[in-house]
Design an enzyme around this catalytic site. Structure first.
Site: not given
Ligand code: UD1
Length: 419
Positions: A22-23, A117, A122, A306, A398
């Protein structure tokens, strides 16, 4: 609303085919927008998030077709809109992944902010700052991230924290920028690497994917072609835990062991015998009760957030006490309360859960709260005495393809009922 009903107590034994990740497929489908010619994506899992992404690409005007083997062909040459509306983005946070490609290709993108979320706030500040470092003008207005540029130019950005989709968004923008970009503190997740390999197959010049520093030399155009998505490591891990929690044997096929190192180590710590080959992983628990394991979630190659909920379920029935620390998301323990309704002994202290294994869980109606939480509830249901009904399973659809059929094929007594 559909529910999953499980009668616990069966020892799982058999083979399961793992689907595409998925990711990985979500960013790869968004990356097709960058191409100048039709591009097809294979090994696509049949998931609700994939359908949402297809709707999003359709709303942007990119015609797509799906064949019976679930290969999706996108024709990005006729994209007519650069606006990703709230109605689609709100159901799937990963929709933010069209921001980088639209901006890089068309010089303009408006993507609704994903909003709240269940697993914590996030933000997307890192996506925005990374694009600004490539010369984009970005404002947040009326609930939308609005970005524009003439043509992006190569730049340097060091992410303030490791973000998977943040890294992917900025990478997808940098491949069409003029000049060289250097991205630091990048996510090293295998799905980021898969996206990079797809972009390279389209003609992008990327070095360092899978390390924390990527160097991207921008190109003028990307071509089409075909790309097969990698196997889903989280689905793989979930089925292996299903084997371990029931004391059974599960052979996961069409997957890869080298993307699951941390998870396989914990399963061995729990007492499982693991055997791996080029495209399979076999777990044999030999009828034993698992031992409790301690784990702390961390960016790859650390233990994946995850998989945290699934190991929480394992610890609930394990011998001993397991301590789980969640360091990625602030509110990712919602499954713990539901597990307690099945009789689990869990003490929560901030971002730490201390789980004392009990001999037996007992079935009850429980509620899924997010994608991976729902997987952990299903796993607990496999060992809970009597009947467990998991409500709100749209979360599970999902991210898991036919979970009840796949678990049923391993011997679980599980069925989906319409509400
Ligand atoms: C992706 C995965 C999700 C997984 C997560 C962590 C996808 C579609 N989803 O989510 O399944 O659980 O990685 O491995 O690939 N953050 C900020 N600012 C930003 C971006 C992130 O503060 O601009 C923080 C988030 O709140 C969180 C951390 O960074 O605490 C990691 O988040 P992130 O790696 O971005 O998760 P996703 O990419 O949304």
């Amino acid at each position: 609303m559909a529910k999953i009903v499980i009668t616990g107590g069966e020892v799982l034994n058999g083979e399961v085919q793992i689907s595409g990740a998925k990711n990985a497929v979500l960013p790869i489908l968004c990356a097709t927008l960058l191409a100048d010619a039709p591009i097809s994506v294979g090994n696509v899992p049949h998931l609700h998030d994939v359908t949402t992404t297809m709707e999003l690409l359709g709303a942007l005007g990119a015609p797509l077709t799906v064949d019976e083997k679930l290969t999706i062909t996108v024709d990005p040459t006729r994209t007519i809109s650069t606006v990703a509306p709230y109605e689609l983005v709100k159901t799937m946070r990963a929709s933010i992944l069209v921001l980088g490609p639209l901006l890089a290709k068309y010089g303009h993108a408006e993507v609704s902010l994903p909003g709240g979320c269940a697993i914590g706030s996030r933000p997307v500040d890192q996506h925005i700052r990374g694009l600004q470092a490539l010369g984009a003008e970005v404002v947040v207005e009326n609930g939308y991230v609005k970005a524009r540029c003439d043509r992006l130019r190569g730049g340097r950005y060091s992410f303030e924290m490791v973000t998977v989709t943040g890294t992917e968004n900025v990478l997808m923008a940098a491949v069409l920028a003029r000049g060289t970009s250097v991205l630091e503190n990048c996510a090293e997740e295998p799905e980021v690497v898969d996206l990079a390999h797809c972009l390279i197959a389209m003609g992008a010049k990327i070095e360092g994917a899978g390390t924390n520093r990527m160097v991207i030399e921008g190109v003028d155009r990307l071509s089409g072609g075909h790309y097969d998505v990698m196997p889903d490591r989280i689905e793989t891990g979930t089925f292996l835990v299903a084997g371990a929690i029931t004391g059974g044997r599960v052979l996961a096929r069409r997957t890869r062991a080298n993307i699951l190192d941390g998870v396989l180590q914990k399963l061995e710590d729990a007492g499982a015998h693991i055997n791996t080959g080029p495209d399979f992983i076999e777990l044999d628990m030999g009828g034993r009760r698992p031992r409790a394991v301690n784990l702390t979630t961390a960016p790859y190659p650390g233990f994946p957030t995850d998989m945290q909920a699934q190991f929480a379920a394992l610890n609930c029935v394990a011998e001993g006490v397991g301590v789980i620390k969640e360091t990625i998301f602030e509110n990712r323990f919602m499954h713990m309360n539901e597990l307690m309704r099945l009789g689990a002994d869990i003490h929560i202290d901030g971002h730490t859960a201390i789980i004392r294994g009990v001999e037996t869980l007992t079935g009850a109606p429980i509620m899924a709260t997010d994608l991976r939480a729902s997987a952990s509830l299903v796993l607990a249901g496999l060992v809970a005495k009597g009947e467990t009904t998991v409500d709100r399973i749209y979360h599970i659809d999902r991210g898991y393809e036919n979970i009840e059929e796949k678990l049923g094929g391993l011997g679980a007594k599980i069925r989906r009922v319409a509400a």
